[in-house]
Design a protein around this motif. Structure first.
Motif, PDB file in Angstrom:
ATOM      1  N   ASP A   1       0.823  -1.218   0.000  1.00  0.00           N
ATOM      2  CA  ASP A   1       0.000   0.000   0.000  1.00  0.00           C
ATOM      3  C   ASP A   1       0.854   1.264   0.000  1.00  0.00           C
ATOM      4  O   ASP A   1       0.482   2.278  -0.620  1.00  0.00           O
ATOM      5  N   ASP A   2       1.994   1.234   0.688  1.00  0.00           N
ATOM      6  CA  ASP A   2       2.908   2.385   0.677  1.00  0.00           C
ATOM      7  C   ASP A   2       3.302   2.750  -0.748  1.00  0.00           C
ATOM      8  O   ASP A   2       3.230   3.919  -1.156  1.00  0.00           O
ATOM      9  N   MET A   3       3.751   1.750  -1.496  1.00  0.00           N
ATOM     10  CA  MET A   3       4.263   1.996  -2.839  1.00  0.00           C
ATOM     11  C   MET A   3       3.146   2.363  -3.808  1.00  0.00           C
ATOM     12  O   MET A   3       3.319   3.219  -4.672  1.00  0.00           O
ATOM     13  N   THR A   4       2.010   1.713  -3.649  1.00  0.00           N
ATOM     14  CA  THR A   4       0.872   2.027  -4.515  1.00  0.00           C
ATOM     15  C   THR A   4       0.445   3.474  -4.351  1.00  0.00           C
ATOM     16  O   THR A   4       0.198   4.191  -5.326  1.00  0.00           O
ATOM     17  N   ALA A   5       0.371   3.930  -3.092  1.00  0.00           N
ATOM     18  CA  ALA A   5      -0.031   5.305  -2.830  1.00  0.00           C
ATOM     19  C   ALA A   5       1.022   6.298  -3.328  1.00  0.00           C
ATOM     20  O   ALA A   5       0.685   7.326  -3.925  1.00  0.00           O
ATOM     21  N   ALA A   6       2.295   6.010  -3.099  1.00  0.00           N
ATOM     22  CA  ALA A   6       3.363   6.914  -3.523  1.00  0.00           C
ATOM     23  C   ALA A   6       3.418   7.032  -5.039  1.00  0.00           C
ATOM     24  O   ALA A   6       3.683   8.113  -5.586  1.00  0.00           O
ATOM     25  N   TYR A   7       3.161   5.927  -5.729  1.00  0.00           N
ATOM     26  CA  TYR A   7       3.157   5.929  -7.197  1.00  0.00           C
ATOM     27  C   TYR A   7       1.921   6.637  -7.736  1.00  0.00           C
ATOM     28  O   TYR A   7       1.960   7.289  -8.777  1.00  0.00           O
ATOM     29  N   GLY A   8       0.805   6.498  -7.010  1.00  0.00           N
ATOM     30  CA  GLY A   8      -0.455   7.075  -7.461  1.00  0.00           C
ATOM     31  C   GLY A   8      -1.259   6.132  -8.321  1.00  0.00           C
ATOM     32  O   GLY A   8      -1.970   6.559  -9.241  1.00  0.00           O
ATOM     33  N   ALA A   9      -1.172   4.823  -8.016  1.00  0.00           N
ATOM     34  CA  ALA A   9      -1.874   3.809  -8.804  1.00  0.00           C
ATOM     35  C   ALA A   9      -3.126   3.338  -8.086  1.00  0.00           C
ATOM     36  O   ALA A   9      -3.309   3.578  -6.886  1.00  0.00           O
ATOM     37  N   ASP A  10      -3.972   2.646  -8.821  1.00  0.00           N
ATOM     38  CA  ASP A  10      -5.182   2.066  -8.258  1.00  0.00           C
ATOM     39  C   ASP A  10      -4.823   0.797  -7.478  1.00  0.00           C
ATOM     40  O   ASP A  10      -4.194  -0.105  -8.017  1.00  0.00           O
ATOM     41  N   ARG A  11      -5.228   0.744  -6.235  1.00  0.00           N
ATOM     42  CA  ARG A  11      -4.869  -0.370  -5.355  1.00  0.00           C
ATOM     43  C   ARG A  11      -5.363  -1.711  -5.894  1.00  0.00           C
ATOM     44  O   ARG A  11      -4.648  -2.715  -5.864  1.00  0.00           O
ATOM     45  N   ASP A  12      -6.582  -1.742  -6.410  1.00  0.00           N
ATOM     46  CA  ASP A  12      -7.132  -3.001  -6.909  1.00  0.00           C
ATOM     47  C   ASP A  12      -6.383  -3.488  -8.145  1.00  0.00           C
ATOM     48  O   ASP A  12      -6.170  -4.696  -8.307  1.00  0.00           O
ATOM     49  N   LEU A  13      -5.977  -2.564  -9.016  1.00  0.00           N
ATOM     50  CA  LEU A  13      -5.217  -2.960 -10.195  1.00  0.00           C
ATOM     51  C   LEU A  13      -3.862  -3.539  -9.805  1.00  0.00           C
ATOM     52  O   LEU A  13      -3.398  -4.518 -10.391  1.00  0.00           O
ATOM     53  N   VAL A  14      -3.225  -2.930  -8.818  1.00  0.00           N
ATOM     54  CA  VAL A  14      -1.923  -3.418  -8.360  1.00  0.00           C
ATOM     55  C   VAL A  14      -2.072  -4.813  -7.757  1.00  0.00           C
ATOM     56  O   VAL A  14      -1.313  -5.739  -8.079  1.00  0.00           O
ATOM     57  N   ARG A  15      -3.058  -4.984  -6.905  1.00  0.00           N
ATOM     58  CA  ARG A  15      -3.251  -6.271  -6.253  1.00  0.00           C
ATOM     59  C   ARG A  15      -3.645  -7.375  -7.238  1.00  0.00           C
ATOM     60  O   ARG A  15      -3.376  -8.553  -6.998  1.00  0.00           O
ATOM     61  N   ALA A  16      -4.259  -7.002  -8.352  1.00  0.00           N
ATOM     62  CA  ALA A  16      -4.692  -7.996  -9.327  1.00  0.00           C
ATOM     63  C   ALA A  16      -3.522  -8.742  -9.971  1.00  0.00           C
ATOM     64  O   ALA A  16      -3.688  -9.858 -10.487  1.00  0.00           O
ATOM     65  N   TRP A  17      -2.332  -8.133  -9.928  1.00  0.00           N
ATOM     66  CA  TRP A  17      -1.147  -8.746 -10.534  1.00  0.00           C
ATOM     67  C   TRP A  17      -0.403  -9.692  -9.583  1.00  0.00           C
ATOM     68  O   TRP A  17       0.503 -10.421 -10.003  1.00  0.00           O
ATOM     69  N   ALA A  18      -0.748  -9.699  -8.312  1.00  0.00           N
ATOM     70  CA  ALA A  18       0.084 -10.382  -7.312  1.00  0.00           C
ATOM     71  C   ALA A  18       0.300 -11.856  -7.615  1.00  0.00           C
ATOM     72  O   ALA A  18       1.419 -12.372  -7.498  1.00  0.00           O
ATOM     73  N   ALA A  19      -0.755 -12.573  -8.003  1.00  0.00           N
ATOM     74  CA  ALA A  19      -0.615 -14.016  -8.236  1.00  0.00           C
ATOM     75  C   ALA A  19       0.311 -14.307  -9.411  1.00  0.00           C
ATOM     76  O   ALA A  19       1.091 -15.277  -9.374  1.00  0.00           O
ATOM     77  N   VAL A  20       0.251 -13.481 -10.448  1.00  0.00           N
ATOM     78  CA  VAL A  20       1.142 -13.682 -11.601  1.00  0.00           C
ATOM     79  C   VAL A  20       2.599 -13.528 -11.167  1.00  0.00           C
ATOM     80  O   VAL A  20       3.466 -14.327 -11.544  1.00  0.00           O
ATOM     81  N   HIS A  21       2.872 -12.527 -10.349  1.00  0.00           N
ATOM     82  CA  HIS A  21       4.251 -12.321  -9.903  1.00  0.00           C
ATOM     83  C   HIS A  21       4.699 -13.424  -8.950  1.00  0.00           C
ATOM     84  O   HIS A  21       5.877 -13.818  -8.951  1.00  0.00           O
ATOM     85  N   ALA A  22       3.777 -13.929  -8.153  1.00  0.00           N
ATOM     86  CA  ALA A  22       4.110 -15.054  -7.276  1.00  0.00           C
ATOM     87  C   ALA A  22       4.498 -16.272  -8.108  1.00  0.00           C
ATOM     88  O   ALA A  22       5.481 -16.969  -7.800  1.00  0.00           O
ATOM     89  N   ALA A  23       3.755 -16.535  -9.172  1.00  0.00           N
ATOM     90  CA  ALA A  23       4.068 -17.664 -10.047  1.00  0.00           C
ATOM     91  C   ALA A  23       5.413 -17.462 -10.738  1.00  0.00           C
ATOM     92  O   ALA A  23       6.221 -18.399 -10.861  1.00  0.00           O
TER      93      ALA A  23
END
Length: 233
Positions: free
Chosen positions: A184-206
């Motif tokens: 959340d720190d980085m998402t807010a500092a960047y100015g991105a949508d939190r839900d869009l950022v979180r939607a990528w998490a599983a792909v990066h985990a894989a």
């Protein structure tokens, strides 16, 4: 000092000046780093400057600072938050001609399923906007800090043209494995949508799981496997 962690990197003296010599066996990664560094020379992104280059070898300036992954937890958290502002600045930088394409996320997902990684809710989010100049491995190991300030971004051999939110999400998810607040720190500092950022998490985990499965070390793969087995489906 270790400046970067991929390839053979050492500090050398040339004309009484300390420089960094980086050698890479992969010509594509060498060419990508050289292209990225030269494109960054006229920007405000703190990156090494190319002094000399030959096939498989780049001689660059030695940047000030210590690696952020070697800092204390508070410094690391603040450094990652501050780095998100730099990351946005990078994504607003003109894309140099000839930069490679982004990783193939569909192939990543297929490979992950083929080798039997822990179950994950894998899907590729829609593109967040125009493709951007991406670093490719924006992590605390590739950021240098001086007095808590990000003084350099190193290791540009994975640079590519890609989805900017994908890159932010990769960096934020990786940082959150050490401190959950970083996402959340980085998402807010960047100015991105939190839900869009979180939607990528599983792909990066894989993607990270595949990296550890191929390159190790085994203890990192075991730790990540345990984390993914508790992933909400």
């Amino acid at each position: 000092m270790r400046q970067g962690a991929v390839g053979h990197v050492r500090v050398v003296m040339r004309g009484g000046r300390a420089l960094v010599e980086k050698r890479m066996a992969d010509p594509a990664r060498h060419d990508t780093e050289l292209l990225a560094l030269r494109a960054l020379a006229q920007t405000s992104i703190p990156a090494p400057a190319v002094v000399d280059a030959s096939p498989g070898r780049i001689l660059m300036t030695l940047m000030p600072g210590e690696r952020l992954d070697e800092a204390d937890a508070d410094t690391r958290r603040e450094g990652m938050r501050a780095s998100a502002v730099l990351l946005r600045r990078l994504h607003e930088t003109p894309v140099p001609q000839g930069l490679p394409a982004a990783p193939d996320d569909a192939r990543i997902i297929r490979s992950y399923r083929d080798v039997g990684g822990p179950p994950l809710p894998l899907s590729i989010p829609e593109a967040s906007g125009p493709a951007a100049f991406c670093h490719g491995d924006w992590t605390d190991g590739n950021l240098l800090v001086v007095d808590g300030r990000v003084s350099a971004v190193v290791d540009w051999e994975a640079a590519h043209v890609g989805d900017p939110v994908r890159e932010l999400a990769r960096a934020a998810w990786a940082a959150s494995r050490k401190d959950a607040r970083c996402l959340d720190d980085m998402t807010a500092a960047y100015g991105a949508d939190r839900d869009l950022v979180r939607a990528w998490a599983a792909v990066h985990a894989a993607e990270l799981w595949l990296w550890f499965a191929e390159a190790g070390p085994p203890e990192h793969l075991a730790r990540l496997t345990a984390e993914l087995r508790s992933w909400p489906l």
